[in-house]
Design a protein around this motif. Sequence first.
Motif, short mmCIF file in Angstrom:
data_model
loop_
_atom_site.label_atom_id
_atom_site.label_comp_id
_atom_site.label_asym_id
_atom_site.label_seq_id
_atom_site.Cartn_x
_atom_site.Cartn_y
_atom_site.Cartn_z
N PRO A 1 13.57 -18.41 -2.04
CA PRO A 1 14.05 -18.90 -0.75
C PRO A 1 14.79 -17.79 -0.01
O PRO A 1 15.31 -16.87 -0.62
CB PRO A 1 14.99 -20.04 -1.14
N GLY A 2 14.84 -17.86 1.27
CA GLY A 2 15.54 -16.87 2.08
C GLY A 2 14.80 -16.61 3.37
O GLY A 2 13.75 -17.20 3.65
N GLU A 3 15.38 -15.73 4.17
CA GLU A 3 14.81 -15.43 5.48
C GLU A 3 13.50 -14.64 5.38
O GLU A 3 12.62 -14.79 6.22
CB GLU A 3 15.83 -14.64 6.30
N TYR A 4 13.40 -13.79 4.36
CA TYR A 4 12.22 -12.94 4.21
C TYR A 4 11.54 -13.14 2.86
O TYR A 4 12.17 -13.55 1.90
CB TYR A 4 12.61 -11.46 4.33
N ALA A 5 10.27 -12.80 2.80
CA ALA A 5 9.52 -12.68 1.55
C ALA A 5 9.01 -11.25 1.48
O ALA A 5 8.69 -10.65 2.50
CB ALA A 5 8.34 -13.65 1.53
N ARG A 6 8.98 -10.68 0.26
CA ARG A 6 8.41 -9.34 0.09
C ARG A 6 7.01 -9.53 -0.45
O ARG A 6 6.80 -10.09 -1.51
CB ARG A 6 9.26 -8.49 -0.86
N LEU A 7 6.03 -9.05 0.31
CA LEU A 7 4.62 -9.24 -0.02
C LEU A 7 3.87 -7.92 0.05
O LEU A 7 4.29 -7.00 0.74
CB LEU A 7 3.98 -10.21 0.98
N VAL A 8 2.74 -7.85 -0.63
CA VAL A 8 1.86 -6.68 -0.52
C VAL A 8 0.86 -6.97 0.59
O VAL A 8 0.23 -8.02 0.62
CB VAL A 8 1.11 -6.41 -1.85
N ARG A 9 0.74 -6.02 1.52
CA ARG A 9 -0.19 -6.16 2.64
C ARG A 9 -0.91 -4.83 2.85
O ARG A 9 -0.41 -3.76 2.50
CB ARG A 9 0.55 -6.53 3.93
N ARG A 10 -2.11 -4.90 3.46
CA ARG A 10 -2.83 -3.69 3.85
C ARG A 10 -2.13 -3.10 5.07
O ARG A 10 -1.78 -3.83 5.99
CB ARG A 10 -4.28 -4.01 4.21
N ALA A 11 -1.96 -1.80 5.07
CA ALA A 11 -1.32 -1.11 6.19
C ALA A 11 -2.27 -0.03 6.69
O ALA A 11 -2.82 0.75 5.91
CB ALA A 11 0.00 -0.48 5.74
N ALA A 12 -2.46 0.01 8.00
CA ALA A 12 -3.29 1.04 8.63
C ALA A 12 -2.41 2.24 8.95
O ALA A 12 -1.32 2.09 9.49
CB ALA A 12 -3.92 0.50 9.92
N LEU A 13 -2.87 3.41 8.60
CA LEU A 13 -2.11 4.64 8.84
C LEU A 13 -2.47 5.24 10.19
O LEU A 13 -3.63 5.15 10.63
CB LEU A 13 -2.40 5.65 7.73
N ALA A 14 -1.50 5.84 10.85
CA ALA A 14 -1.71 6.43 12.18
C ALA A 14 -2.81 7.48 12.16
O ALA A 14 -3.58 7.60 13.10
CB ALA A 14 -0.41 7.03 12.71
N GLY A 15 -2.91 8.23 11.09
CA GLY A 15 -3.92 9.29 10.98
C GLY A 15 -5.27 8.80 10.48
O GLY A 15 -6.17 9.58 10.24
N GLY A 16 -5.40 7.49 10.32
CA GLY A 16 -6.63 6.92 9.80
C GLY A 16 -6.46 6.51 8.35
O GLY A 16 -5.59 7.00 7.64
N GLY A 17 -7.26 5.60 7.91
CA GLY A 17 -7.19 5.11 6.54
C GLY A 17 -6.23 3.95 6.41
O GLY A 17 -5.52 3.59 7.35
N GLU A 18 -6.24 3.36 5.23
CA GLU A 18 -5.39 2.22 4.92
C GLU A 18 -4.86 2.36 3.51
O GLU A 18 -5.42 3.10 2.70
CB GLU A 18 -6.17 0.90 5.01
N LEU A 19 -3.79 1.62 3.21
CA LEU A 19 -3.28 1.53 1.86
C LEU A 19 -2.56 0.20 1.72
O LEU A 19 -2.30 -0.48 2.70
CB LEU A 19 -2.36 2.71 1.51
N GLU A 20 -2.26 -0.18 0.48
CA GLU A 20 -1.48 -1.38 0.24
C GLU A 20 -0.01 -0.98 0.19
O GLU A 20 0.33 0.05 -0.40
CB GLU A 20 -1.89 -2.06 -1.06
N ALA A 21 0.85 -1.80 0.79
CA ALA A 21 2.28 -1.50 0.85
C ALA A 21 3.07 -2.79 0.75
O ALA A 21 2.62 -3.85 1.19
CB ALA A 21 2.61 -0.78 2.15
N TRP A 22 4.26 -2.69 0.16
CA TRP A 22 5.19 -3.82 0.19
C TRP A 22 5.73 -3.95 1.60
O TRP A 22 6.09 -2.95 2.23
CB TRP A 22 6.35 -3.57 -0.76
N VAL A 23 5.82 -5.17 2.10
CA VAL A 23 6.42 -5.44 3.41
C VAL A 23 7.33 -6.65 3.29
O VAL A 23 7.12 -7.53 2.45
CB VAL A 23 5.36 -5.69 4.51
N TYR A 24 8.37 -6.67 4.10
CA TYR A 24 9.24 -7.84 4.20
C TYR A 24 8.75 -8.65 5.39
O TYR A 24 8.68 -8.14 6.51
CB TYR A 24 10.70 -7.44 4.38
N VAL A 25 8.38 -9.90 5.14
CA VAL A 25 7.82 -10.78 6.16
C VAL A 25 8.81 -11.91 6.42
O VAL A 25 9.27 -12.57 5.48
CB VAL A 25 6.47 -11.37 5.68
N MET A 26 9.14 -12.11 7.71
CA MET A 26 10.04 -13.19 8.07
C MET A 26 9.34 -14.52 7.83
O MET A 26 8.21 -14.72 8.25
CB MET A 26 10.45 -13.06 9.54
#
Length: 79
Positions: free
Chosen positions: A36-61
Amino acid sequence: GLVAGEIYRLADPEGVFRWLDPYEGIAAGLDPAAAPGEYARLVRRAALAGGGELEAWVYVMRQIPADRRRIAGGSWKPA
């Protein structure tokens, strides 16, 4: 929409999350995706500015605040 962010490679992810999770309102020892709480920490795909993607932890409201407003361009940082 898209959200701009920063990606960091952590030398000691467990050590960092030990202090960062409580800062973000996630109780120690609880599943960061289900705690419980304001945020959850989840793994999401992230697009990189220079191209490509990776999986990263993100805090989601978990809930959108009633007084919300959309941030143009998805970045909270001034241009």
